[in-house]
Design a protein around this motif. Structure first.
Motif, PDB file in Angstrom:
ATOM      1  N   ARG A 249       0.846  -1.197   0.000  1.00  0.00           N
ATOM      2  CA  ARG A 249       0.000   0.000   0.000  1.00  0.00           C
ATOM      3  C   ARG A 249       0.879   1.244   0.000  1.00  0.00           C
ATOM      4  O   ARG A 249       1.898   1.318   0.684  1.00  0.00           O
ATOM      5  CB  ARG A 249      -0.897   0.005   1.244  1.00  0.00           C
ATOM      6  CG  ARG A 249      -1.936  -1.095   1.283  1.00  0.00           C
ATOM      7  CD  ARG A 249      -3.173  -0.741   0.474  1.00  0.00           C
ATOM      8  NE  ARG A 249      -3.923   0.342   1.052  1.00  0.00           N
ATOM      9  CZ  ARG A 249      -4.850   0.192   2.001  1.00  0.00           C
ATOM     10  NH1 ARG A 249      -5.123  -1.019   2.484  1.00  0.00           N
ATOM     11  NH2 ARG A 249      -5.506   1.234   2.458  1.00  0.00           N
ATOM     12  N   GLY A 250       0.468   2.222  -0.784  1.00  0.00           N
ATOM     13  CA  GLY A 250       1.202   3.485  -0.846  1.00  0.00           C
ATOM     14  C   GLY A 250       2.340   3.506  -1.844  1.00  0.00           C
ATOM     15  O   GLY A 250       3.033   4.523  -1.971  1.00  0.00           O
ATOM     16  N   THR A 251       2.569   2.415  -2.585  1.00  0.00           N
ATOM     17  CA  THR A 251       3.633   2.402  -3.591  1.00  0.00           C
ATOM     18  C   THR A 251       3.377   3.486  -4.634  1.00  0.00           C
ATOM     19  O   THR A 251       2.257   3.664  -5.117  1.00  0.00           O
ATOM     20  CB  THR A 251       3.702   1.024  -4.281  1.00  0.00           C
ATOM     21  OG1 THR A 251       4.074   0.040  -3.312  1.00  0.00           O
ATOM     22  CG2 THR A 251       4.727   1.019  -5.407  1.00  0.00           C
ATOM     23  N   GLY A 252       4.439   4.211  -4.981  1.00  0.00           N
ATOM     24  CA  GLY A 252       4.333   5.294  -5.953  1.00  0.00           C
ATOM     25  C   GLY A 252       4.898   4.928  -7.310  1.00  0.00           C
ATOM     26  O   GLY A 252       5.031   3.748  -7.663  1.00  0.00           O
ATOM     27  N   ASP A 253       5.270   5.959  -8.068  1.00  0.00           N
ATOM     28  CA  ASP A 253       5.646   5.770  -9.466  1.00  0.00           C
ATOM     29  C   ASP A 253       6.800   4.788  -9.652  1.00  0.00           C
ATOM     30  O   ASP A 253       6.716   3.874 -10.474  1.00  0.00           O
ATOM     31  CB  ASP A 253       6.040   7.116 -10.079  1.00  0.00           C
ATOM     32  CG  ASP A 253       4.863   8.066 -10.241  1.00  0.00           C
ATOM     33  OD1 ASP A 253       3.716   7.643  -9.962  1.00  0.00           O
ATOM     34  OD2 ASP A 253       5.093   9.227 -10.628  1.00  0.00           O
ATOM     35  N   GLU A 285      -2.806   8.463  -7.074  1.00  0.00           N
ATOM     36  CA  GLU A 285      -2.638   8.914  -5.691  1.00  0.00           C
ATOM     37  C   GLU A 285      -3.873   9.630  -5.147  1.00  0.00           C
ATOM     38  O   GLU A 285      -4.085   9.668  -3.932  1.00  0.00           O
ATOM     39  CB  GLU A 285      -1.417   9.838  -5.597  1.00  0.00           C
ATOM     40  CG  GLU A 285      -1.485  11.065  -6.488  1.00  0.00           C
ATOM     41  CD  GLU A 285      -0.158  11.807  -6.572  1.00  0.00           C
ATOM     42  OE1 GLU A 285       0.738  11.490  -5.769  1.00  0.00           O
ATOM     43  OE2 GLU A 285      -0.016  12.699  -7.433  1.00  0.00           O
ATOM     44  N   GLY A 286      -4.714  10.178  -6.020  1.00  0.00           N
ATOM     45  CA  GLY A 286      -5.899  10.890  -5.564  1.00  0.00           C
ATOM     46  C   GLY A 286      -7.197  10.135  -5.788  1.00  0.00           C
ATOM     47  O   GLY A 286      -8.276  10.694  -5.585  1.00  0.00           O
ATOM     48  N   GLY A 290      -7.665   4.989  -2.864  1.00  0.00           N
ATOM     49  CA  GLY A 290      -6.459   5.335  -2.132  1.00  0.00           C
ATOM     50  C   GLY A 290      -5.510   4.205  -1.777  1.00  0.00           C
ATOM     51  O   GLY A 290      -4.913   4.217  -0.699  1.00  0.00           O
ATOM     52  N   LEU A 292      -2.753   2.916  -3.888  1.00  0.00           N
ATOM     53  CA  LEU A 292      -1.408   3.175  -4.388  1.00  0.00           C
ATOM     54  C   LEU A 292      -1.276   4.672  -4.664  1.00  0.00           C
ATOM     55  O   LEU A 292      -2.242   5.421  -4.538  1.00  0.00           O
ATOM     56  CB  LEU A 292      -1.135   2.352  -5.652  1.00  0.00           C
ATOM     57  CG  LEU A 292      -1.181   0.826  -5.468  1.00  0.00           C
ATOM     58  CD1 LEU A 292      -1.002   0.104  -6.811  1.00  0.00           C
ATOM     59  CD2 LEU A 292      -0.131   0.357  -4.469  1.00  0.00           C
ATOM     60  N   ARG A 293      -0.066   5.099  -5.068  1.00  0.00           N
ATOM     61  CA  ARG A 293       0.176   6.531  -5.200  1.00  0.00           C
ATOM     62  C   ARG A 293       0.881   6.859  -6.519  1.00  0.00           C
ATOM     63  O   ARG A 293       1.881   7.570  -6.562  1.00  0.00           O
ATOM     64  CB  ARG A 293       0.984   7.046  -4.002  1.00  0.00           C
ATOM     65  CG  ARG A 293       0.246   6.877  -2.670  1.00  0.00           C
ATOM     66  CD  ARG A 293       0.886   7.689  -1.549  1.00  0.00           C
ATOM     67  NE  ARG A 293       0.929   9.110  -1.829  1.00  0.00           N
ATOM     68  CZ  ARG A 293      -0.099   9.932  -1.705  1.00  0.00           C
ATOM     69  NH1 ARG A 293      -1.271   9.480  -1.310  1.00  0.00           N
ATOM     70  NH2 ARG A 293       0.036  11.207  -1.979  1.00  0.00           N
ATOM     71  N   SER A 295       1.276   8.914  -9.821  1.00  0.00           N
ATOM     72  CA  SER A 295       0.947  10.292 -10.189  1.00  0.00           C
ATOM     73  C   SER A 295       0.469  10.350 -11.640  1.00  0.00           C
ATOM     74  O   SER A 295       0.578   9.382 -12.396  1.00  0.00           O
ATOM     75  CB  SER A 295       2.183  11.179 -10.034  1.00  0.00           C
ATOM     76  OG  SER A 295       3.167  10.825 -11.004  1.00  0.00           O
TER      77      SER A 295
END
Length: 337
Positions: A249-253, A285-286, A290, A292-293, A295
């Protein structure tokens, strides 16, 4: 790029689903179409309505009794005194090898995995034309288009052969893939939705001719919970033809692109000559879910990496829910093609 869409998809307007036991407004609303279509118009390609290819391409994935259920269950449900306004199951079998009931209530529990796929009078028609959009996008690619985008709504990747779930009724990506297979193509389905494509995995799990890959939030604490683990690699003839890449959870680009690189290497190793991209935009991300993150520039990177594989690609819309950037994220992916 050609976009395929039929406005009859707009008629399905589910009102509620249960989340952690509480009734909530359903986020899979017709307004998603407006946000996605705004992006299509900014890109400027043609938008076409699909011809009616009939039930045969749908029935290549979904058995007759399930299709009969979807077409008739709302009418049957409406005859029950005190029934809810939408078909929502309240009982499920221990497994789908148990008895098949004649009761509308029992069949709803048999054919629906959860409470997030309510069925109304308009659901079948919308789902049917959503699938027809994916079928025609596949036909366009077979006819020589480098890529075609099916604005398929309701989405499909949580639908198994005989199970609706997760806002999904007919598995549009699987139907498109089978259309390509029937034309002699070597196909991979790459699912980049926030949620694991459990229905797609289930449909092809014992087949080796279609490679299924899914990048998604780790299901240990996230929908669909019971599917999407890295240990699930296929069975029988399909052993090794399923690849799950669950992300914290929360993994970004950067983390997402690292997983995508692994997936695309597997696509190449499979000898894929035609790709189905199950395009969820809810890893954003938005996004309201909610998990993963990724962009908006990250979605542009996803598009560039997938387009860079150089494969004819059928892009089938999956998730991605109402937020100001929804259309921007679609535009970022499609511009790469």
């Amino acid at each position: 790029m050609i976009t395929v869409y039929d406005d009859r998809q707009r008629s399905h307007d589910p009102q509620m689903f249960l989340s952690s036991g509480a009734p909530q407004p359903c986020p899979e609303k017709p307004a998603r179409i407006d946000a996605l279509m705004a992006a299509v118009r900014r890109i400027g390609g043609p938008v076409v309505s699909p011809p009616d290819a009939g039930l045969a391409p749908v029935a290549a994935i979904h058995p007759d009794r399930y299709l009969t259920f979807l077409q008739n269950i709302f009418t049957r449900w409406s005859r029950i005194e005190g029934a809810s306004a939408e078909v929502i199951p309240n009982i499920h079998p221990a497994n789908r090898t148990d008895g098949y009931p004649k009761s509308a209530v029992g069949q709803a529990g048999f054919h629906m995995t959860d409470t997030s796929c309510p069925i109304s009078a308009e659901t079948w028609d919308a789902a049917y034309w959503s699938a027809q959009s994916a079928i025609h996008a596949a036909d366009l690619v077979l006819a020589g288009e480098r890529a075609a985008y099916a604005l398929s709504r309701p989405p499909g990747h949580h639908a198994f052969a005989e199970l609706a779930g997760g806002f999904c009724y007919l598995n549009n990506s699987a139907i498109a893939a089978q259309r390509l297979v029937d034309a002699g193509r070597r196909v991979a389905i790459l699912d980049v939705d926030l949620h694991h494509g459990n229905g797609t995995q289930g449909i092809f799990y014992d087949r080796g001719d279609v490679l299924t890959l899914s990048i998604h939030a780790d299901p240990e604490r996230f929908y669909p919970f019971f599917w999407g683990y890295a240990s699930e690699t296929g069975e029988g003839a399909g052993k090794g033809a399923n690849l799950n890449l669950p992300l914290p959870r929360g993994t970004g680009d950067d983390g997402f692109m690292a997983a995508l690189d692994v997936a695309l290497r597997a696509v190449a190793a499979h000898g894929t000559d035609t790709l189905v991209l199950a395009l969820g935009l809810d890893a954003f991300e938005g996004d309201p879910f909610g998990g993963l993150r990724v962009s908006t520039p990250g979605f542009a990177r996803i598009g560039a990496m997938v387009a860079g594989a150089g494969l004819p690609t059928v892009i089938v819309q999956e998730g991605g829910y109402l937020c100001p950037e929804l259309g921007d994220n679609l535009e970022a992916v499609l511009r790469a093609f």
